[in-house]
Design a protein around this motif. Structure first.
Motif, PDB file in Angstrom:
ATOM      1  N   ASN A 416       0.828  -1.202   0.000  1.00  0.00           N
ATOM      2  CA  ASN A 416       0.000   0.000   0.000  1.00  0.00           C
ATOM      3  C   ASN A 416       0.867   1.259   0.000  1.00  0.00           C
ATOM      4  O   ASN A 416       2.107   1.187  -0.029  1.00  0.00           O
ATOM      5  CB  ASN A 416      -0.999  -0.015   1.163  1.00  0.00           C
ATOM      6  CG  ASN A 416      -0.313   0.044   2.523  1.00  0.00           C
ATOM      7  OD1 ASN A 416       0.825   0.487   2.657  1.00  0.00           O
ATOM      8  ND2 ASN A 416      -1.023  -0.403   3.557  1.00  0.00           N
ATOM      9  N   GLU A 417       0.190   2.417   0.045  1.00  0.00           N
ATOM     10  CA  GLU A 417       0.910   3.686  -0.074  1.00  0.00           C
ATOM     11  C   GLU A 417       1.837   3.952   1.105  1.00  0.00           C
ATOM     12  O   GLU A 417       2.731   4.795   1.031  1.00  0.00           O
ATOM     13  CB  GLU A 417      -0.093   4.846  -0.209  1.00  0.00           C
ATOM     14  CG  GLU A 417      -0.831   4.882  -1.538  1.00  0.00           C
ATOM     15  CD  GLU A 417      -2.023   3.932  -1.558  1.00  0.00           C
ATOM     16  OE1 GLU A 417      -2.170   3.151  -0.600  1.00  0.00           O
ATOM     17  OE2 GLU A 417      -2.791   3.956  -2.531  1.00  0.00           O
ATOM     18  N   ALA A 426     -11.542  -9.598  -2.494  1.00  0.00           N
ATOM     19  CA  ALA A 426     -12.737  -9.199  -3.245  1.00  0.00           C
ATOM     20  C   ALA A 426     -13.772 -10.307  -3.125  1.00  0.00           C
ATOM     21  O   ALA A 426     -13.474 -11.475  -3.382  1.00  0.00           O
ATOM     22  CB  ALA A 426     -12.390  -8.951  -4.703  1.00  0.00           C
ATOM     23  N   VAL A 427     -14.988  -9.942  -2.743  1.00  0.00           N
ATOM     24  CA  VAL A 427     -16.059 -10.917  -2.529  1.00  0.00           C
ATOM     25  C   VAL A 427     -17.242 -10.547  -3.420  1.00  0.00           C
ATOM     26  O   VAL A 427     -17.759  -9.429  -3.337  1.00  0.00           O
ATOM     27  CB  VAL A 427     -16.510 -10.943  -1.052  1.00  0.00           C
ATOM     28  CG1 VAL A 427     -17.579 -12.012  -0.845  1.00  0.00           C
ATOM     29  CG2 VAL A 427     -15.320 -11.183  -0.131  1.00  0.00           C
ATOM     30  N   ALA A 454     -13.512  -6.112   0.139  1.00  0.00           N
ATOM     31  CA  ALA A 454     -14.309  -5.297  -0.780  1.00  0.00           C
ATOM     32  C   ALA A 454     -15.448  -6.159  -1.311  1.00  0.00           C
ATOM     33  O   ALA A 454     -15.207  -7.234  -1.866  1.00  0.00           O
ATOM     34  CB  ALA A 454     -13.450  -4.782  -1.926  1.00  0.00           C
ATOM     35  N   ARG A 455     -16.685  -5.697  -1.096  1.00  0.00           N
ATOM     36  CA  ARG A 455     -17.848  -6.427  -1.612  1.00  0.00           C
ATOM     37  C   ARG A 455     -18.244  -5.847  -2.960  1.00  0.00           C
ATOM     38  O   ARG A 455     -18.413  -4.639  -3.108  1.00  0.00           O
ATOM     39  CB  ARG A 455     -19.026  -6.320  -0.648  1.00  0.00           C
ATOM     40  CG  ARG A 455     -20.254  -7.107  -1.105  1.00  0.00           C
ATOM     41  CD  ARG A 455     -21.424  -6.883  -0.168  1.00  0.00           C
ATOM     42  NE  ARG A 455     -21.958  -5.531  -0.258  1.00  0.00           N
ATOM     43  CZ  ARG A 455     -22.845  -5.133  -1.179  1.00  0.00           C
ATOM     44  NH1 ARG A 455     -23.281  -5.988  -2.096  1.00  0.00           N
ATOM     45  NH2 ARG A 455     -23.288  -3.899  -1.176  1.00  0.00           N
ATOM     46  N   LEU A 456     -18.390  -6.729  -3.960  1.00  0.00           N
ATOM     47  CA  LEU A 456     -18.788  -6.306  -5.297  1.00  0.00           C
ATOM     48  C   LEU A 456     -19.949  -7.171  -5.768  1.00  0.00           C
ATOM     49  O   LEU A 456     -20.008  -8.368  -5.466  1.00  0.00           O
ATOM     50  CB  LEU A 456     -17.631  -6.430  -6.293  1.00  0.00           C
ATOM     51  CG  LEU A 456     -16.403  -5.529  -6.073  1.00  0.00           C
ATOM     52  CD1 LEU A 456     -15.382  -6.232  -5.189  1.00  0.00           C
ATOM     53  CD2 LEU A 456     -15.766  -5.167  -7.400  1.00  0.00           C
ATOM     54  N   LEU A 478      -9.586  -2.805  -7.452  1.00  0.00           N
ATOM     55  CA  LEU A 478      -9.421  -2.788  -5.995  1.00  0.00           C
ATOM     56  C   LEU A 478      -8.369  -1.769  -5.569  1.00  0.00           C
ATOM     57  O   LEU A 478      -8.547  -1.040  -4.588  1.00  0.00           O
ATOM     58  CB  LEU A 478      -9.031  -4.176  -5.496  1.00  0.00           C
ATOM     59  CG  LEU A 478     -10.082  -5.279  -5.599  1.00  0.00           C
ATOM     60  CD1 LEU A 478      -9.508  -6.596  -5.111  1.00  0.00           C
ATOM     61  CD2 LEU A 478     -11.325  -4.923  -4.801  1.00  0.00           C
ATOM     62  N   ILE A 479      -7.266  -1.724  -6.310  1.00  0.00           N
ATOM     63  CA  ILE A 479      -6.197  -0.792  -5.958  1.00  0.00           C
ATOM     64  C   ILE A 479      -6.660   0.650  -6.165  1.00  0.00           C
ATOM     65  O   ILE A 479      -6.377   1.539  -5.354  1.00  0.00           O
ATOM     66  CB  ILE A 479      -4.938  -1.090  -6.789  1.00  0.00           C
ATOM     67  CG1 ILE A 479      -4.368  -2.452  -6.374  1.00  0.00           C
ATOM     68  CG2 ILE A 479      -3.893  -0.002  -6.618  1.00  0.00           C
ATOM     69  CD1 ILE A 479      -3.222  -2.924  -7.229  1.00  0.00           C
ATOM     70  N   ALA A 480      -7.422   0.876  -7.247  1.00  0.00           N
ATOM     71  CA  ALA A 480      -7.922   2.229  -7.513  1.00  0.00           C
ATOM     72  C   ALA A 480      -8.882   2.696  -6.427  1.00  0.00           C
ATOM     73  O   ALA A 480      -8.969   3.896  -6.131  1.00  0.00           O
ATOM     74  CB  ALA A 480      -8.611   2.265  -8.875  1.00  0.00           C
ATOM     75  N   ALA A 481      -9.613   1.743  -5.817  1.00  0.00           N
ATOM     76  CA  ALA A 481     -10.593   2.098  -4.782  1.00  0.00           C
ATOM     77  C   ALA A 481      -9.992   2.124  -3.388  1.00  0.00           C
ATOM     78  O   ALA A 481     -10.683   2.454  -2.424  1.00  0.00           O
ATOM     79  CB  ALA A 481     -11.755   1.097  -4.818  1.00  0.00           C
TER      80      ALA A 481
END
Length: 486
Positions: A416-417, A426-427, A454-456, A478-481
């Motif tokens: 991460n940053e 991701a789910v 992250a729920r999608l 995911l990385i963008a969010a």
């Protein structure tokens, strides 16, 4: 060659069902005559070929009929359902492009960007040639079929199925799958993918019938055609389980052949309860004619540990090329037989990467058990490296999917940053994930310092028949969010 086999069956059992789709029901004699009718519709200059014919159609039966028609004339054939995909396939030596009426306007508007210098021809209407009685013309050499992978790695790999090996390929696959003259197979897979091409070919070789149905209306086809074999991937099986319940008289009257991905226990259990207890699970590859690994589903063990095909040399290798010990994780390598693909069409780089020293190395992590069964642990590219330790994500993804009863789970590891190692989960699930569920999953399955869920409702999917998840695109989303440092 397959058309000769169809002609032989037309003489032996002219009134037996060969193919069906919607309201079209073709006996063997009618199917052979339809192939001849499609040939007769071609202009004279297209009735012999020494290059590639592209068939642009979404209609499964027409795609098959046209492929067999042009291959009998010496053309190599490839079926493409989406015209915009054609440039990405990077096909060489294309002589003609046959376009169904529904796609003709799109192709003409796009022009040479899609078709290049090839001659564009309108595909014939099936209805105009039903009822004909002529026989197909045959060239001295039967053309090949070009299959292609769905391009989840960013580029489509093309696989050539040589015409001269067709009878041997089909006989071997029919024997491997137990296909007989009484087989009636239901599928909605297109003939550009491995299972969508190899299964119908082997069924017709054995004198059975193939039913094409985009919607996979199981009850209708069981009642109307006596379907006894259903070909399904994860997407197809979920649709079948979610459809209207079958009456008791039809349940367990057919076999489900499952391929193209791991089969979750909850989906397998629902399918066994609602559809059929006879479920065969296979690990397959477009490049391999007979499925190298498989098992009949009776317990969760059969979904995880698969039995190698009899006579097939399958090994699990360390990075240095030595064989792994039982229980040791390594790279799967499948011994090639002469009827398997030996490389990719027009792609020496991919060929050298995946075809090595008589083995096909598909890029999967695996482990062998003491009894010889093999477990697929996921893609080499799906291995995460945390604190210097390499971990295959598939077993963790399967555990989380079962815990949440989710449609799908994908796990990634990123820096991460703040320069910290972070696990992204991701789910794909309709409901919200409760905070206590996240804490429980982290404690049981994800013993890492930083875990983000992250729920999608949807994952990005390929355009292929099985709709495989585009993991690189999902990772990017995911990385963008991800929240910034703060």
């Amino acid at each position: 060659m397959l058309v000769r086999k169809l002609e032989s069956w037309a003489r032996q059992q002219p009134h037996a069902l060969a193919a069906a789709q919607d309201d079209t029901h073709l006996t063997y004699s009618q199917f052979v005559a339809l192939i001849a009718g499609f040939q007769a519709s071609l202009p004279e200059e297209a009735r012999s070929g020494a290059s590639t014919a592209v068939i642009l159609t979404r209609d499964l039966l027409d795609g098959w009929t046209m492929s067999l028609a042009v291959r009998s004339l010496g053309w190599d054939a490839v079926v493409v359902q989406n015209p915009e995909l054609l440039p990405a396939l990077e096909l060489t030596n294309v002589g003609i492009v046959l376009v169904e009426a529904a796609l003709h306007g799109t192709v003409m508007k796009a022009g040479r960007r899609i078709t290049g210098t090839a001659k564009v021809l309108a595909m014939p209407s099936r209805a105009a040639h039903l009822g004909e009685t002529s026989s197909p013309r045959m060239s001295a050499a039967f053309g090949s079929q070009i299959l292609y992978t769905t391009g989840t790695t960013g580029r489509h790999k093309k696989v050539l199925m040589p015409g001269e090996q067709e009878d041997r390929r089909n006989a071997a696959r029919a024997l491997s799958f137990g296909v007989t003259q009484g087989t009636v197979a239901l599928t909605n897979l297109p003939p550009y993918c491995g299972a969508g091409f190899k299964t119908p070919s082997s069924v017709w070789h054995a004198g059975g019938a193939v039913v094409f149905d985009d919607g996979l209306d199981l009850q209708r086809n069981l009642e109307l055609h006596g379907v006894n074999c259903v070909l399904a991937g994860p997407q197809q099986l979920r649709s079948l389980v979610a459809a209207r319940p079958l009456p008791d008289s039809l349940r367990h009257s057919f076999e489900i052949v499952f391929t193209s991905g791991p089969l979750p226990l909850d989906l397998a259990s629902r399918a066994a309860d609602l559809l059929s207890r006879r479920i065969r699970v296979y690990y397959g590859a477009t490049e391999i004619i007979c499925q190298p690994l498989g098992a009949w589903f009776a317990s969760v063990d059969d979904l995880i540990w698969l039995q190698p095909e009899t006579g097939r040399n399958i090994v699990v290798l360390r990075e240095g090329g030595e064989a792994c010990r039982d229980g040791e994780e390594g790279t799967l390598a499948i011994g090639l037989q002469d009827i398997d693909a030996q490389g990719y069409l027009d792609d020496l780089q991919a060929t050298s990467r995946f075809f090595r020293d008589g083995y096909f190395v598909p890029g999967d992590r695996a482990m062998r058990r003491a009894d010889g069964r093999i477990r697929i642990l996921g893609r080499e590219s799906d291995v995460i490296n945390l604190r210097g330790q390499k971990l295959s994500v598939l077993p963790i993804e399967q555990a989380l999917q079962a815990y949440l009863a989710a449609e799908e789970v994908c796990i990634f590891a990123e820096m991460n940053e703040r320069g910290e190692e972070e696990v992204l989960v991701a789910v794909r699930i309709a409901r919200n994930i409760r905070a206590e569920e996240m804490r429980e999953m982290t404690a049981r399955f994800l013993p890492f310092d930083l875990v983000r869920f992250a729920r999608l409702s949807h994952f990005p999917k390929s355009e292929g028949a099985f709709g495989k998840t585009l993991r690189s695109e999902l990772r990017r989303l995911l990385i963008a969010a991800r929240p910034g440092p703060g």
